[in-house]
Design a protein around this motif. Sequence first.
Motif, PDB file in Angstrom:
ATOM      1  N   GLY A   1       0.796  -1.250  -0.175  1.00 42.97           N
ATOM      2  CA  GLY A   1      -0.092   0.247  -0.091  1.00 42.97           C
ATOM      3  C   GLY A   1       0.733   0.754   0.019  1.00 42.97           C
ATOM      4  O   GLY A   1       0.417   2.566   0.137  1.00 42.97           O
ATOM      5  N   THR A   2       2.058   0.939  -0.385  1.00 38.85           N
ATOM      6  CA  THR A   2       3.099   2.504  -0.004  1.00 38.85           C
ATOM      7  C   THR A   2       2.630   3.071  -1.418  1.00 38.85           C
ATOM      8  O   THR A   2       2.572   4.345  -1.230  1.00 38.85           O
ATOM      9  N   VAL A   3       2.193   2.449  -2.922  1.00 40.49           N
ATOM     10  CA  VAL A   3       1.636   3.120  -3.621  1.00 40.49           C
ATOM     11  C   VAL A   3      -0.044   2.161  -4.115  1.00 40.49           C
ATOM     12  O   VAL A   3       0.440   1.363  -4.432  1.00 40.49           O
ATOM     13  N   GLN A   4       0.130   3.044  -5.198  1.00 42.22           N
ATOM     14  CA  GLN A   4      -1.343   1.897  -6.589  1.00 42.22           C
ATOM     15  C   GLN A   4      -0.988   2.057  -7.918  1.00 42.22           C
ATOM     16  O   GLN A   4      -0.448   2.897  -7.746  1.00 42.22           O
ATOM     17  N   ILE A   5      -0.623   0.940  -8.061  1.00 44.58           N
ATOM     18  CA  ILE A   5      -0.469   1.422  -9.480  1.00 44.58           C
ATOM     19  C   ILE A   5      -1.546   0.536  -9.882  1.00 44.58           C
ATOM     20  O   ILE A   5      -2.603  -0.927  -9.858  1.00 44.58           O
ATOM     21  N   MET A   6      -1.074   1.523 -11.731  1.00 36.68           N
ATOM     22  CA  MET A   6      -3.501   1.762 -12.207  1.00 36.68           C
ATOM     23  C   MET A   6      -1.910   1.280 -13.570  1.00 36.68           C
ATOM     24  O   MET A   6      -1.400   1.425 -13.868  1.00 36.68           O
ATOM     25  N   ARG A   7      -3.724   0.445 -14.480  1.00 38.07           N
ATOM     26  CA  ARG A   7      -3.172   0.154 -15.661  1.00 38.07           C
ATOM     27  C   ARG A   7      -4.296   0.817 -16.131  1.00 38.07           C
ATOM     28  O   ARG A   7      -5.394   1.492 -16.915  1.00 38.07           O
ATOM     29  N   SER A   8      -3.948   0.944 -17.778  1.00 43.34           N
ATOM     30  CA  SER A   8      -4.859   1.748 -18.982  1.00 43.34           C
ATOM     31  C   SER A   8      -5.910   0.845 -18.840  1.00 43.34           C
ATOM     32  O   SER A   8      -5.820  -0.342 -19.381  1.00 43.34           O
ATOM     33  N   LEU A   9      -7.110   0.867 -19.636  1.00 44.05           N
ATOM     34  CA  LEU A   9      -8.137   0.168 -19.760  1.00 44.05           C
ATOM     35  C   LEU A   9      -7.867  -1.165 -20.543  1.00 44.05           C
ATOM     36  O   LEU A   9      -8.048  -2.160 -20.802  1.00 44.05           O
ATOM     37  N   ASN A  10      -6.834  -0.898 -21.860  1.00 45.40           N
ATOM     38  CA  ASN A  10      -5.852  -2.007 -22.856  1.00 45.40           C
ATOM     39  C   ASN A  10      -4.899  -2.704 -23.081  1.00 45.40           C
ATOM     40  O   ASN A  10      -4.253  -3.060 -23.199  1.00 45.40           O
ATOM     41  N   ASP A  11      -4.215  -2.352 -21.077  1.00 43.80           N
ATOM     42  CA  ASP A  11      -3.545  -3.048 -20.339  1.00 43.80           C
ATOM     43  C   ASP A  11      -2.384  -2.701 -20.785  1.00 43.80           C
ATOM     44  O   ASP A  11      -0.696  -3.501 -20.769  1.00 43.80           O
ATOM     45  N   LEU A  12      -1.544  -1.525 -21.786  1.00 45.49           N
ATOM     46  CA  LEU A  12      -0.158  -1.344 -22.133  1.00 45.49           C
ATOM     47  C   LEU A  12       0.465  -0.430 -21.842  1.00 45.49           C
ATOM     48  O   LEU A  12       1.465  -0.168 -21.880  1.00 45.49           O
ATOM     49  N   GLU A  13      -0.272   0.176 -20.639  1.00 44.74           N
ATOM     50  CA  GLU A  13       0.111   1.977 -19.970  1.00 44.74           C
ATOM     51  C   GLU A  13       0.150   0.851 -18.255  1.00 44.74           C
ATOM     52  O   GLU A  13      -1.359   1.189 -18.305  1.00 44.74           O
ATOM     53  N   SER A  14       0.693   1.443 -17.963  1.00 48.51           N
ATOM     54  CA  SER A  14       0.578   1.188 -16.232  1.00 48.51           C
ATOM     55  C   SER A  14       2.020   2.791 -16.286  1.00 48.51           C
ATOM     56  O   SER A  14       2.268   3.431 -16.490  1.00 48.51           O
ATOM     57  N   LEU A  15       0.827   3.448 -14.785  1.00 48.19           N
ATOM     58  CA  LEU A  15       1.052   3.966 -13.303  1.00 48.19           C
ATOM     59  C   LEU A  15       1.151   4.299 -12.241  1.00 48.19           C
ATOM     60  O   LEU A  15       0.586   2.878 -12.171  1.00 48.19           O
ATOM     61  N   VAL A  16       1.400   4.803 -11.112  1.00 46.29           N
ATOM     62  CA  VAL A  16       1.597   4.946 -10.712  1.00 46.29           C
ATOM     63  C   VAL A  16       0.666   6.138  -9.814  1.00 46.29           C
ATOM     64  O   VAL A  16       1.037   7.288 -10.045  1.00 46.29           O
ATOM     65  N   ALA A  17       0.348   5.499  -8.422  1.00 49.41           N
ATOM     66  CA  ALA A  17      -0.651   6.694  -7.797  1.00 49.41           C
ATOM     67  C   ALA A  17      -0.447   6.703  -6.141  1.00 49.41           C
ATOM     68  O   ALA A  17      -0.119   5.353  -5.772  1.00 49.41           O
TER      69      ALA A  17
END
Length: 539
Positions: free
Chosen positions: A439-455
Motif C-alpha cells: 500500500g506504499t503506492v497504487q499501481i494503475m493500468r490503462s483499460l487496454n493494459d498497454l500502459e501503467s502508472l503509479v498513484a
Amino acid sequence: MLRAAMTPGTALQHGLAAAAAQRRTFAIISHPDAGKTTLTEKLLLYSGLIRTAGMVRGRKGGKTAASDWMGMEQERGISITASAMQFPYKDAVINLLDTPGHQDFSEDTYRTLTAADSAIMVIDAAKGVEAQTRKLFAVCRMRRIPVLTLMNKMDLPGRPPLDLMTEVEEALNIHAAAVNWPIGSGSDFAGIVDRADDRVQLFSRTAHGGATKVDVARMFLRDLEGSGRVTPEVIAAVRHDLELLEVAGNPFSRDRFLEGDVTPVFFASALTNFGIESFLDAFVSLAPAPGARPADADNGEEVSIDPVETPFSAYVFKLQANMNPKHRDSTAFLRVCSGRFERDMVVRHHRLGKEVRLSRPHSLVAQERSTVEEAFPGDIIGIINPGLFAIGDTISVTGGFNYKPLPQFQPEIFARIRPTDVGKRKAFDRGMEQMAQEGTVQIMRSLNDLESLVAAVGRLQFDVLQYRLRHEYRVETILDSLGFTCSAWLEGDPATFKAPSNSMLVKDQRGRVVVLFGDQLMKTIARDRNPAHVLLDMG
C-alpha cells in the motif's frame, strides 16, 4: 463450602479472559511535530523496555527513536510507516501502534487505526488542533474509537490551557474533560494537579534531560504554597482555573469516554517526561480492553466476534518488506481479534479458501525481532509472508466470516516511473509489486493494459518509493509527474462514459475502473455530463 473442580476447558477460557482483560491496544495520532514519536519513546522508557530514550531531535550523531526503523525516517526525523510494539506496564500488556503523522501517509494510518481499541491524540500546546489532527480524529469518531487527549510541550511557550480545551471542543465537536491541570507553563511548568483528589506532582529536571525518568515530589494542593517551589502568581492562576472548571467544565465519565462522547485531557511534556508516568497510569485505567468485533458472515449477515468465546481469528492490517537488511522478507502484521494464538498453528485463510501454517511469528520493536510462542486478543504479531497474505485478509480456526474491509482512499497524485537501467527491469518489477502489496503506492493500468502508472495520496509516498527501490532493490528510477489531482471509482459502462478534457480512465489493482481528473471542477463536470454513471469517492 466446596467448589466444583474447574475443567481444563473452563480453565483455558478463564486464562484467555484474564489475558484479554490485561491488553490495551492503542494508536497514537497527531499532526506532524506534535511530539508523537517522542511520546512513544517515553512510554517505552517508563515501561522499562528501554533504559534511555533516543530523541527524535538531534539525529546527527545522536540516538534515533527506537520506533523508527527505516533509514529515511532516521534521516528526516519523521515517522513514515506505522510500527507496532508490545511491552508490559505494571499489571497491563500494552500494544502500541505508532502511526505516521504526515498527511501523505494517512492511508497507512487509517488502516492501522482499525487495529486499535483506543487512541491517544497528541496536541502541541502552542499550536492547538491542527489539520491532520482533525482528519485522524474524524476517522476515530467514524470507527467509534475512544480518544484520550494529551496536551504536549507544556514546557515551551504555548496557549492558555483553557483556550486549548475550548478549541478541542469546538474544532472536534466533542466534550473535553480535564483529568489533570498544569501548574505553570513554558519555563514555569512545574507540575500537574490531579483534579479528582487535588494531589500535586512537582517535577525536577534531571541532569540527563528527558533520557531518564523524571524526579517527582508529591503533595496536596493545599501544601503547594508552603513548598516554596512555585510562585504565588502561578498558584493563584491554578486555583482560578480549577474553580472555573468546577463551575463550567465538563465532568468526566468513563462510560461516555468509551462511547466516544467525551475525551479526557491531560497535560504533560514528553520531551522532559513531566507528567508522562501519571498519564500512562491513567491510560491503563481508562482505556478499554479488546471487545467484540463486527464481521460479515458467509450468509451475508453481520455477526459479532467475541474475543474470548470465539476460537482464534485475526486479520491483516499491514504488510511490510525488508524491515531489516538481515531479513529480506515480507512481514504481515496481524491483529488478533479472538481466541489464543499458538506458534505454528494451522488456520483457515478465508480469501484463498485453504489451510496455512503461521510459521515464524514474531513481535517487533524497531528492527529487533522476538519469537512469539502465544498471543491473545488485542495483540499484534508479525508473520513471515511468502506471498499468501494481502491487506484485509481474515484468518481463523473456524472460518465462516470475514472482518470488515479496510478503508481505501482515492490517490491525489499520479506519475510514470521507470528504471534508469533497463537491465534492472526484473528487480524494478519485483520492488514495484512489493510496494503495491504494502500500500506504499497504487499501481494503475490503462483499460487496454498497454500502459501503467503509479498513484499516491501524497508526494512523499513517491519519495519513499524511489528511496526504497534504490536502497532495497538497487534500482535507480526516473519519475515523471502527471497532471491529475483527484480521482474517483466509476460505476457504469466505461464505453459510454463522457470523459471531460484533462481526464483519463484506468484500472486499479482490483480491476475497478478509476477516472483521473485534472482538478475538482472536471470531476464536477463529469458528474453532470454522466447522470447514468456514479463516481464514488471512497471504497
